[in-house]
Design a protein around this motif. Structure first.
Motif, mmCIF file in Angstrom:
data_model
loop_
_atom_site.group_PDB
_atom_site.id
_atom_site.type_symbol
_atom_site.label_atom_id
_atom_site.label_comp_id
_atom_site.label_asym_id
_atom_site.label_seq_id
_atom_site.Cartn_x
_atom_site.Cartn_y
_atom_site.Cartn_z
ATOM 1 N N VAL A 135 0.849 -1.194 0.000
ATOM 2 C CA VAL A 135 0.000 0.000 0.000
ATOM 3 C C VAL A 135 0.885 1.246 0.000
ATOM 4 O O VAL A 135 1.844 1.332 0.762
ATOM 5 N N GLN A 136 0.544 2.184 -0.863
ATOM 6 C CA GLN A 136 1.250 3.478 -0.881
ATOM 7 C C GLN A 136 0.248 4.612 -0.905
ATOM 8 O O GLN A 136 -0.749 4.559 -1.644
ATOM 9 N N LEU A 137 0.505 5.606 -0.084
ATOM 10 C CA LEU A 137 -0.272 6.840 -0.064
ATOM 11 C C LEU A 137 0.722 7.984 -0.165
ATOM 12 O O LEU A 137 1.562 8.154 0.723
ATOM 13 N N VAL A 138 0.637 8.765 -1.229
ATOM 14 C CA VAL A 138 1.618 9.820 -1.471
ATOM 15 C C VAL A 138 0.892 11.159 -1.580
ATOM 16 O O VAL A 138 0.169 11.400 -2.554
ATOM 17 N N GLU A 139 1.095 11.997 -0.555
ATOM 18 C CA GLU A 139 0.459 13.314 -0.533
ATOM 19 C C GLU A 139 1.290 14.333 -1.300
ATOM 20 O O GLU A 139 2.520 14.224 -1.380
ATOM 21 N N SER A 140 0.618 15.329 -1.825
ATOM 22 C CA SER A 140 1.277 16.456 -2.480
ATOM 23 C C SER A 140 0.367 17.676 -2.390
ATOM 24 O O SER A 140 -0.811 17.545 -2.044
ATOM 25 N N GLY A 141 0.931 18.845 -2.698
ATOM 26 C CA GLY A 141 0.129 20.054 -2.759
ATOM 27 C C GLY A 141 0.280 21.000 -1.588
ATOM 28 O O GLY A 141 -0.311 22.085 -1.590
ATOM 29 N N GLY A 142 1.039 20.600 -0.586
ATOM 30 C CA GLY A 142 1.248 21.494 0.542
ATOM 31 C C GLY A 142 2.155 22.653 0.178
ATOM 32 O O GLY A 142 2.707 22.711 -0.924
ATOM 33 N N GLY A 143 2.292 23.597 1.124
ATOM 34 C CA GLY A 143 3.165 24.735 0.878
ATOM 35 C C GLY A 143 2.863 25.878 1.812
ATOM 36 O O GLY A 143 2.148 25.712 2.807
ATOM 37 N N LEU A 144 3.409 27.032 1.476
ATOM 38 C CA LEU A 144 3.203 28.254 2.250
ATOM 39 C C LEU A 144 2.143 29.106 1.566
ATOM 40 O O LEU A 144 2.232 29.351 0.349
ATOM 41 N N VAL A 145 1.159 29.547 2.327
ATOM 42 C CA VAL A 145 0.077 30.356 1.771
ATOM 43 C C VAL A 145 -0.283 31.439 2.773
ATOM 44 O O VAL A 145 -0.144 31.238 3.990
ATOM 45 N N GLN A 146 -0.728 32.570 2.279
ATOM 46 C CA GLN A 146 -1.144 33.658 3.155
ATOM 47 C C GLN A 146 -2.520 33.384 3.735
ATOM 48 O O GLN A 146 -3.321 32.658 3.129
ATOM 49 N N PRO A 147 -2.826 33.955 4.887
ATOM 50 C CA PRO A 147 -4.179 33.817 5.444
ATOM 51 C C PRO A 147 -5.229 34.259 4.424
ATOM 52 O O PRO A 147 -5.048 35.268 3.727
ATOM 53 N N GLY A 148 -6.292 33.472 4.349
ATOM 54 C CA GLY A 148 -7.336 33.723 3.365
ATOM 55 C C GLY A 148 -7.123 33.022 2.046
ATOM 56 O O GLY A 148 -8.027 32.997 1.200
ATOM 57 N N GLY A 149 -5.962 32.448 1.871
ATOM 58 C CA GLY A 149 -5.640 31.771 0.625
ATOM 59 C C GLY A 149 -6.184 30.361 0.545
ATOM 60 O O GLY A 149 -6.879 29.887 1.454
ATOM 61 N N SER A 150 -5.845 29.681 -0.556
ATOM 62 C CA SER A 150 -6.342 28.329 -0.804
ATOM 63 C C SER A 150 -5.211 27.400 -1.200
ATOM 64 O O SER A 150 -4.199 27.836 -1.768
#
Length: 110
Positions: free
Chosen positions: A1-16
């Protein structure tokens, strides 16, 4: 089984941000899937869950801001995060029954 997350990062308040979790090694379409997060010095907590049929549930603090979804054809789980707040800062983990991904860091800061 593999679960690979992506898409994280630094964002300003109110961002997405949109997190993805690519799954393999099990029957994704049949599995209850969930997102969890762990902030520094705090316990890991459930953020959102989605059943095999697509029913969803959310932790109170993210209701109306986060949306969990799945694409069974792509074996991928998503977490759309809108109106982000500094208190959403944490490592976000994808979970299948009995298995965890490695996590992706989300930092909300100006």
């Amino acid at each position: 089984v593999q679960l690979v997350e992506s898409g994280g990062g630094l964002v300003q308040p109110g961002g997405s941000l949109r997190l993805s979790c690519a799954a393999s090694g099990f029957t994704f379409s049949s599995a209850v899937m969930s997102w969890h997060r762990q902030a520094p010095g705090k316990e890991r907590e459930l953020v959102a869950v989605i059943s095999s049929a697509g029913s969803t549930g959310y932790e109170d603090s993210v209701k109306g801001r986060f949306a969990i979804s799945r694409d069974n054809a792509k074996n991928t789980l998503y977490l759309q995060m809108n109106s982000l707040k500094p208190e959403d800062t944490a490592v976000y983990y994808c979970r299948a029954p009995g298995y965890w991904g490695q996590g992706t860091q989300v930092t909300v800061s100006s």
